[in-house]
Motif scaffolding. Structure first.
Motif, PDB file in Angstrom:
ATOM      1  N   ALA A  13       0.830  -1.206   0.000  1.00  0.00           N
ATOM      2  CA  ALA A  13       0.000   0.000   0.000  1.00  0.00           C
ATOM      3  C   ALA A  13       0.865   1.257   0.000  1.00  0.00           C
ATOM      4  CB  ALA A  13      -0.926  -0.010   1.219  1.00  0.00           C
ATOM      5  N   SER A  14       1.948   1.241   0.762  1.00  0.00           N
ATOM      6  CA  SER A  14       2.820   2.422   0.825  1.00  0.00           C
ATOM      7  C   SER A  14       3.504   2.674  -0.521  1.00  0.00           C
ATOM      8  CB  SER A  14       3.856   2.266   1.940  1.00  0.00           C
ATOM      9  OG  SER A  14       4.797   1.252   1.656  1.00  0.00           O
ATOM     10  N   MET A  15       3.842   1.612  -1.226  1.00  0.00           N
ATOM     11  CA  MET A  15       4.426   1.769  -2.559  1.00  0.00           C
ATOM     12  C   MET A  15       3.422   2.430  -3.502  1.00  0.00           C
ATOM     13  SD  MET A  15       6.305  -1.968  -2.718  1.00  0.00           S
ATOM     14  CE  MET A  15       6.543  -2.000  -4.463  1.00  0.00           C
ATOM     15  N   ALA A  16       2.163   2.037  -3.381  1.00  0.00           N
ATOM     16  CA  ALA A  16       1.122   2.628  -4.222  1.00  0.00           C
ATOM     17  C   ALA A  16       0.956   4.117  -3.925  1.00  0.00           C
ATOM     18  CB  ALA A  16      -0.201   1.896  -4.007  1.00  0.00           C
ATOM     19  N   VAL A  47       5.967  -6.297  -9.523  1.00  0.00           N
ATOM     20  CA  VAL A  47       6.568  -6.480  -8.194  1.00  0.00           C
ATOM     21  C   VAL A  47       6.656  -7.973  -7.894  1.00  0.00           C
ATOM     22  CG1 VAL A  47       6.176  -6.131  -5.710  1.00  0.00           C
ATOM     23  CG2 VAL A  47       5.824  -4.229  -7.306  1.00  0.00           C
ATOM     24  N   THR A  48       5.585  -8.700  -8.184  1.00  0.00           N
ATOM     25  CA  THR A  48       5.537 -10.141  -7.924  1.00  0.00           C
ATOM     26  C   THR A  48       6.513 -10.904  -8.825  1.00  0.00           C
ATOM     27  OG1 THR A  48       3.227  -9.954  -7.250  1.00  0.00           O
ATOM     28  CG2 THR A  48       4.004 -12.157  -7.901  1.00  0.00           C
ATOM     29  N   ALA A  78       0.077  -7.687  -4.793  1.00  0.00           N
ATOM     30  CA  ALA A  78      -1.388  -7.664  -4.743  1.00  0.00           C
ATOM     31  C   ALA A  78      -1.883  -6.466  -3.937  1.00  0.00           C
ATOM     32  CB  ALA A  78      -1.913  -8.972  -4.144  1.00  0.00           C
ATOM     33  N   ALA A  79      -1.229  -6.191  -2.806  1.00  0.00           N
ATOM     34  CA  ALA A  79      -1.626  -5.037  -1.981  1.00  0.00           C
ATOM     35  C   ALA A  79      -1.381  -3.733  -2.733  1.00  0.00           C
ATOM     36  CB  ALA A  79      -0.855  -5.049  -0.660  1.00  0.00           C
ATOM     37  N   MET A  80      -0.326  -3.690  -3.502  1.00  0.00           N
ATOM     38  CA  MET A  80      -0.031  -2.490  -4.275  1.00  0.00           C
ATOM     39  C   MET A  80      -1.129  -2.251  -5.319  1.00  0.00           C
ATOM     40  SD  MET A  80       3.298  -1.641  -6.552  1.00  0.00           S
ATOM     41  CE  MET A  80       3.774   0.051  -6.839  1.00  0.00           C
TER      42      MET A  80
END
Length: 191
Positions: A13-16, A47-48, A78-80
């Motif tokens: 999330a922080s990367m997003a 990322v994955t 996935a979170a991103m």
């Protein structure tokens, strides 16, 4: 395990948030943006994929992944992508700067959470420690070389390098160290 999953989800999330700030992203995301620009797929997918490819580099280094290593590959991207789908890019310099700052600070907290869980390093961290063990070179030299390599390739592919990239590079070490003090799980005693 809950701490690991929270840390990995928050990391993505922080990367997003940094991506949506549009002021420059962390070095690996510069690479992910460049790959996305030329090959399609989502940022989270890259990322994955990149995490899995880096994990393959562990084989000749005889590094052993943990559950945290595998979780890193599966959860962060996935979170991103989920966060990118929920958060729009803000308008105005002040809002973008605030989003970038939040992303960097939360990334430091996320790093403290997932490393502090002691369930295995991320693929990039394991590559760094494996290369250190095999070559005897300093961790600082190896990690700096890795980061410069990926940011250069990413930039050449069209990834975003900017104020956020520099700020991240300068701030993430101190932030991770700060948060790790509060997030580190005590090691288990041997029976």
């Amino acid at each position: 395990m809950p701490q690991l999953l929270a840390g990995l989800g928050l990391y993505g999330a922080s990367m997003a948030l940094m991506v949506r700030a549009s002021l420059g992203v962390n070095p690996w995301d510069v690479l992910h943006q460049g790959l996305q620009r030329h090959l399609g797929l989502s940022m989270g997918a890259w990322v994955t994929i990149t995490g899995a490819l880096v994990l393959l580099l562990w084989i000749p280094l005889r590094q052993v992944p943990g559950i945290g290593t595998i979780g890193n590959i599966l959860v962060i991207g996935a979170a991103m992508d989920l966060t990118l789908g929920l958060i729009a890019a803000p308008e105005g310099w002040l809002a973008r700067t605030a989003l970038l700052t939040a992303g960097i600070v939360l990334n430091g907290l996320a790093t403290g959470l997932y490393i502090g869980a002691r369930l295995g390093p991320g693929p990039r961290d394991g590559l760094m420690t494996g290369l250190h063990r095999r070559t005897g070179r300093s961790l600082r030299l190896i990690r700096t070389g890795m980061e410069l390599t990926v940011v250069t390739i990413g930039f050449l592919l069209g990834g975003t390098v900017g104020l956020g990239t520099i700020t991240y590079a300068l701030a993430i070490g101190p932030l991770a160290q700060f948060f790790l003090r509060y997030c580190a799980v005590a090691p288990r005693e041997a029976a």
